[in-house]
Structure formats: structure tokens, C-alpha cells
Design a protein around this motif. Structure first.
Motif, PDB file in Angstrom:
ATOM      1  N   VAL A   1      -4.647   0.454  -5.581  1.00 34.91           N
ATOM      2  CA  VAL A   1      -3.645   0.881  -4.601  1.00 34.91           C
ATOM      3  C   VAL A   1      -4.020   2.272  -4.101  1.00 34.91           C
ATOM      4  O   VAL A   1      -3.958   3.243  -4.864  1.00 34.91           O
ATOM      5  N   PRO A   2      -4.416   2.398  -2.841  1.00 36.12           N
ATOM      6  CA  PRO A   2      -4.796   3.718  -2.315  1.00 36.12           C
ATOM      7  C   PRO A   2      -3.562   4.569  -2.025  1.00 36.12           C
ATOM      8  O   PRO A   2      -2.518   4.056  -1.625  1.00 36.12           O
ATOM      9  N   HIS A   3      -3.686   5.874  -2.225  1.00 35.97           N
ATOM     10  CA  HIS A   3      -2.584   6.778  -1.892  1.00 35.97           C
ATOM     11  C   HIS A   3      -2.478   6.960  -0.378  1.00 35.97           C
ATOM     12  O   HIS A   3      -1.378   7.092   0.156  1.00 35.97           O
ATOM     13  N   LYS A   4      -3.625   6.985   0.296  1.00 33.92           N
ATOM     14  CA  LYS A   4      -3.645   7.039   1.757  1.00 33.92           C
ATOM     15  C   LYS A   4      -4.371   5.805   2.257  1.00 33.92           C
ATOM     16  O   LYS A   4      -5.524   5.560   1.891  1.00 33.92           O
ATOM     17  N   VAL A   5      -3.683   5.032   3.082  1.00 32.02           N
ATOM     18  CA  VAL A   5      -4.206   3.733   3.496  1.00 32.02           C
ATOM     19  C   VAL A   5      -5.115   3.895   4.710  1.00 32.02           C
ATOM     20  O   VAL A   5      -4.748   4.525   5.699  1.00 32.02           O
ATOM     21  N   SER A   6      -6.309   3.334   4.611  1.00 31.28           N
ATOM     22  CA  SER A   6      -7.232   3.226   5.738  1.00 31.28           C
ATOM     23  C   SER A   6      -7.710   1.782   5.781  1.00 31.28           C
ATOM     24  O   SER A   6      -7.439   1.001   4.868  1.00 31.28           O
ATOM     25  N   ALA A   7      -8.430   1.419   6.852  1.00 33.39           N
ATOM     26  CA  ALA A   7      -8.913   0.042   6.963  1.00 33.39           C
ATOM     27  C   ALA A   7      -9.813  -0.320   5.778  1.00 33.39           C
ATOM     28  O   ALA A   7      -9.661  -1.380   5.160  1.00 33.39           O
ATOM     29  N   ALA A   8     -10.737   0.581   5.424  1.00 35.25           N
ATOM     30  CA  ALA A   8     -11.664   0.299   4.332  1.00 35.25           C
ATOM     31  C   ALA A   8     -10.932   0.200   2.996  1.00 35.25           C
ATOM     32  O   ALA A   8     -11.198  -0.692   2.179  1.00 35.25           O
ATOM     33  N   LYS A   9      -9.997   1.137   2.767  1.00 35.73           N
ATOM     34  CA  LYS A   9      -9.263   1.118   1.504  1.00 35.73           C
ATOM     35  C   LYS A   9      -8.340  -0.094   1.410  1.00 35.73           C
ATOM     36  O   LYS A   9      -8.110  -0.633   0.322  1.00 35.73           O
ATOM     37  N   ARG A  10      -7.817  -0.537   2.544  1.00 34.78           N
ATOM     38  CA  ARG A  10      -6.955  -1.724   2.511  1.00 34.78           C
ATOM     39  C   ARG A  10      -7.767  -2.965   2.150  1.00 34.78           C
ATOM     40  O   ARG A  10      -7.289  -3.847   1.434  1.00 34.78           O
ATOM     41  N   ILE A  11      -8.982  -3.053   2.655  1.00 34.47           N
ATOM     42  CA  ILE A  11      -9.847  -4.174   2.307  1.00 34.47           C
ATOM     43  C   ILE A  11     -10.113  -4.182   0.804  1.00 34.47           C
ATOM     44  O   ILE A  11     -10.052  -5.235   0.145  1.00 34.47           O
TER      45      ILE A  11
ATOM     46  N   HIS B   1      -8.231  -2.768  -1.499  1.00 35.42           N
ATOM     47  CA  HIS B   1      -6.929  -3.055  -2.106  1.00 35.42           C
ATOM     48  C   HIS B   1      -6.691  -4.566  -2.196  1.00 35.42           C
ATOM     49  O   HIS B   1      -6.364  -5.102  -3.260  1.00 35.42           O
ATOM     50  N   GLU B   2      -6.855  -5.247  -1.079  1.00 32.55           N
ATOM     51  CA  GLU B   2      -6.614  -6.689  -1.059  1.00 32.55           C
ATOM     52  C   GLU B   2      -7.692  -7.443  -1.829  1.00 32.55           C
ATOM     53  O   GLU B   2      -7.406  -8.428  -2.526  1.00 32.55           O
ATOM     54  N   GLY B   3      -8.941  -6.991  -1.711  1.00 31.91           N
ATOM     55  CA  GLY B   3     -10.044  -7.677  -2.390  1.00 31.91           C
ATOM     56  C   GLY B   3      -9.910  -7.642  -3.901  1.00 31.91           C
ATOM     57  O   GLY B   3     -10.160  -8.648  -4.587  1.00 31.91           O
ATOM     58  N   THR B   4      -9.505  -6.481  -4.452  1.00 30.32           N
ATOM     59  CA  THR B   4      -9.346  -6.402  -5.906  1.00 30.32           C
ATOM     60  C   THR B   4      -8.228  -7.312  -6.386  1.00 30.32           C
ATOM     61  O   THR B   4      -8.327  -7.935  -7.443  1.00 30.32           O
ATOM     62  N   PHE B   5      -7.147  -7.414  -5.595  1.00 30.91           N
ATOM     63  CA  PHE B   5      -6.066  -8.331  -5.983  1.00 30.91           C
ATOM     64  C   PHE B   5      -6.536  -9.777  -5.947  1.00 30.91           C
ATOM     65  O   PHE B   5      -6.228 -10.568  -6.852  1.00 30.91           O
ATOM     66  N   VAL B   6      -7.264 -10.144  -4.913  1.00 28.20           N
ATOM     67  CA  VAL B   6      -7.728 -11.533  -4.795  1.00 28.20           C
ATOM     68  C   VAL B   6      -8.597 -11.918  -5.989  1.00 28.20           C
ATOM     69  O   VAL B   6      -8.424 -12.985  -6.597  1.00 28.20           O
ATOM     70  N   VAL B   7      -9.526 -11.043  -6.366  1.00 26.02           N
ATOM     71  CA  VAL B   7     -10.425 -11.345  -7.491  1.00 26.02           C
ATOM     72  C   VAL B   7      -9.641 -11.433  -8.802  1.00 26.02           C
ATOM     73  O   VAL B   7      -9.767 -12.393  -9.565  1.00 26.02           O
TER      74      VAL B   7
END
Length: 405
Positions: free
Chosen positions: A75-85, A87-93
Motif C-alpha cells: 500500500v503506497p502512502h502516495k499513489v502514482s500510476a506505477a505504485k498503483r500497478i 499495489h494491485e499486482g502484489t494483491f493479485v499474486v
């Protein structure tokens, strides 16, 4: 029927997609189905895990009879496009590995976003020999492109390819509004495969809101009994286009009109800075409220604000609209002319829609609403009639029927 619901948001989160996932799981459980939820540790909309969840890889809970399997994710403290990817990728795995360990279900309900869950569900059900139902709450690639968060190119084509794969292998694809259904068909999904499954709200339960004291709410937060309260409540993110509210507050001439922005999210610090820069006294930022305070706030509101950034996507109806109408509040919406939100306001006649960026018109509409209480009452009655079609009892029964089929 044994059902696994798989999505990134669940209780104790109280905004966004989480309440919809909770309602579905608890409804299916109450109907006698064997239901398990695979999800993350709560983080939304603050984009921060609770202290007791930090550093944990897994945890299993039971909430109102539903087994909830929580998985670690970044979970990033400041959301950017790269960090959101990421964020979602780690949850999916992580959640894919957790789902692999669960007993086989008759069907897997995948709630998107994250879009990548569609690929994970295809892999899981291919290994298990069962099926998945792909339920879309947001057309993620379309919204990102519309907001200029992503530019057309190789990565964007990859996202649309992932989206097509998720649709192709799903046994059924559902969306929460007619605009989404039309978009699925345009994207090549067979009309026989798509179904409209709107989000719902406990409309009848909202009728008991009289027990919540609106007087106490106004007194607690320093508002007068005759102030005209225009309230936004929900996520404070890029898609909401909330910058129009401080801009409007700076132009208001009626001192009785007070704007409240209630919630949390990535744009909150910027809103705080803008309110301070303009030295505004007629706009207030409140945190997310507990349920009773939230209901009291809705009850005491004179009008509710629902805003969208230009280009944020025309296909989805914001979930915050339903409690607003169930509590008999009129609406001022900000959205593109072709958005589902604007279409709903026009059809239901429960308020007024203005286009993003039209700050002067928003000011005029606020002042007109404050001066015309009889018109507000008409909007309130119309809204309560419109929202009755979204009552939980109906929409969740439709979801159950879709899964049984």
C-alpha cells in the motif's frame, strides 16, 4: 452452492466497493450458500493499513458468518500510476496463492478492479475445473485513459488485452450500469454473456434514520440551524474532481451556504492547501464518519454533491448516489454530459447536473437551491422514488440468480 468472492476491498472499509462486497457475501450466506471472501487487509480510502495489520502476511476472520481470508499487499502512502500497478499486482499474486489453498467452489465471483484478477481467476478456475463470474465495478483502462493517467501505447494495449482475456474466459460478465453493459458489447462480449447487476442499498432501512439527531450533528461541528449545508462524502481522489468545490466556495455570496467535504483519500492534502490558500470559511473538511454520524449528516444535508472529473468514465454510477437518494436528499452532480450520473439525474429528476469546470454555474445552482425550498422537496420525493429500484432485496436476489444459472 459454494461461492468464493474475490476482491481487494471488504469490511471494515466503509466507502467504495467494500460495502457492495459485504452486502453480496452476507446476502448469499443468509440464503444458505457456503461463502468465503478472499481480500486484502483494510486500507481504503486512507491508503494506509491499520497498525494491527502492518507486516502480516495472512489472517482469517469470520464476519457475520462469512469467512474472510486476508492477504498481504503493498500500500503506497502516495499513489502514482506505477505504485498503483505494484499495489494491485502484489494483491493479485498473494490472493491467488491463498485462493489455491481453499476448497474448490462451484463459482468464483471476481470483483474488478483490479483488472488483473481476471487473469488470476482464469488460471485458478482452469486448474480447478470450475467457473468464474467477472463483476466490473469500474472500467479501469477506459477511466485511466480518459483522465490522461495513461497515454495510448504499448502498455495501454496490454491492459486492453488483459481486459479482453478476462471477458473471454468468464462464464458471465456483469456491470453496475447500463453504460457498462453497452461498453462490454462494444468491446466484443456476446450480449448473451453480459448482465446488469447494479449496486444496491438498504432503502427500507434508511427509513429508520429519524433516530439520528441532526441538531446534534450541526452543533457538534459548529453549524447553525439555518445554514444551507451542501455535502460531499466519499473518496477524495483524482477521479472525483473535487477542486471545483473550493473554487465555488470562493465565489459564493450567500454566507448561509456551507460546503462540507467529508472523507479521505489521495487528494485531501491538496484540498486542505487550497482551502487555506483561499482563506475560506464557508467550506469544511471532515474525516470519514462513523455510521451514525454519517447518517445524521445525510439527514441534515440540504443538498448532496456528487462530483466526477471530466473524462473519468461515462459508464458507472457512483455508489454514493444511492444512500443520498434513500435519505431523501436532493443532488447537485458534476459530470460529463454523456455520463451515467448525468443520465440518472435527468431521468430521476432529483437534482441538477453541471459539466466539470463550470464553477460559476455550480455557484448559481447552489444559490438557487438555497432560495427554493419547495423545489428541493420535489427533488427529494423524486429521488426516493427513483432509488427504490436499487433496494438490496431486489438487486442481490438478481445476483444470486445469475450465479445459480
Amino acid at each position: 452452492m459454494r461461492v468464493i468472492v474475490w476482491g481487494i476491498n471488504y469490511a471494515p472499509e466503509v466507502t467504495g466497493i467494500a460495502p457492495c462486497n459485504v452486502a453480496l457475501c452476507e446476502f448469499l450466506h443468509a440464503r444458505g450458500h457456503d461463502v468465503e471472501m478472499v481480500t486484502s487487509f483494510a486500507y481504503y480510502p486512507q491508503w494506509e493499513k491499520r497498525p494491527e495489520d502492518r507486516g502480516r502476511l495472512w489472517r482469517d476472520d469470520v464476519l457475520n458468518g462469512v469467512r474472510v481470508h486476508r492477504c498481504w499487499h503493498y500500500v503506497p502512502h502516495k499513489v502514482s500510476a506505477a505504485k498503483r500497478i505494484l499495489h494491485e499486482g502484489t494483491f493479485v499474486v498473494a490472493s491467488f496463492l491463498r485462493a489455491l489453498l481453499l476448497r474448490k467452489s462451484d463459482v468464483v465471483v471476481v470483483v474488478s478492479p483490479p483488472l488483473l484478477l481476471g487473469v488470476a481467476a482464469w488460471l485458478l478456475t482452469s486448474l480447478r475445473g470450475n467457473r468464474y463470474h467477472f463483476h466490473v465495478q469500474d472500467l479501469q483502462p477506459d477511466a485511466a485513459v480518459g483522465l490522461n493517467m495513461l497515454k495510448p501505447g504499448l502498455f495501454t494495449r496490454l491492459l486492453y488485452g488483459i481486459e479482453a482475456l478476462a471477458y473471454r474466459h468468464a462464464s458471465k460478465v456483469s456491470g453496475i450500469g447500463q453504460g457498462m453493459i453497452d461498453a462490454f458489447v462494444r468491446k466484443g462480449v456476446s450480449p448473451e454473456k453480459v448482465t446488469l447487476l447494479a449496486n444496491g442499498f438498504d432503502v427500507l432501512g434508511a427509513g429508520g434514520a429519524e433516530k439520528f439527531s441532526t441538531v446534534d450533528f450541526r452543533a457538534r461541528y459548529g453549524f447553525n440551524s439555518d445554514d444551507f449545508l451542501a455535502i460531499y462524502s466519499g473518496n477524495l481522489g483524482v477521479k472525483q474532481g473535487l477542486e471545483i468545490l473550493p473554487a465555488a466556495a470562493a465565489l459564493l455570496t450567500n454566507p448561509k451556504i456551507q460546503i462540507i467535504i467529508c472523507g479521505d483519500g489521495a487528494r485531501r492534502p491538496l484540498l486542505e492547501e487550497e482551502i487555506a490558500r483561499l482563506n475560506l470559511t464557508n467550506i469544511r473538511l471532515l474525516p470519514l464518519l462513523a455510521d451514525d454520524d454519517y447518517r445524521a449528516m445525510l439527514q441534515t444535508a440540504n443538498v448532496c454533491l456528487i462530483t466526477q472529473q471530466a473524462g473519468s468514465g461515462s459508464a458507472f454510477l457512483p455508489s454514493k448516489l444511492l444512500p443520498t437518494l434513500a435519505y431523501r436528499r436532493a443532488v447537485i452532480s458534476v459530470g460529463d454530459a454523456d455520463s451515467a450520473l448525468a443520465a440518472a439525474v435527468l431521468e430521476g429528476q432529483f437534482g441538477t447536473n453541471i459539466l466539470p469546470g463550470q464553477t460559476d454555474i455550480l455557484v448559481k445552482v447552489l444559490e438557487d437551491f438555497a432560495a427554493n425550498p419547495m423545489q428541493l422537496e420535489t427533488y427529494q420525493r423524486n429521488g426516493h422514488t427513483y432509488v427504490s429500484r436499487f433496494d438490496h432485496a431486489k438487486v442481490l436476489a438478481d445476483f444470486e440468480s445469475a450465479l445459480l444459472s
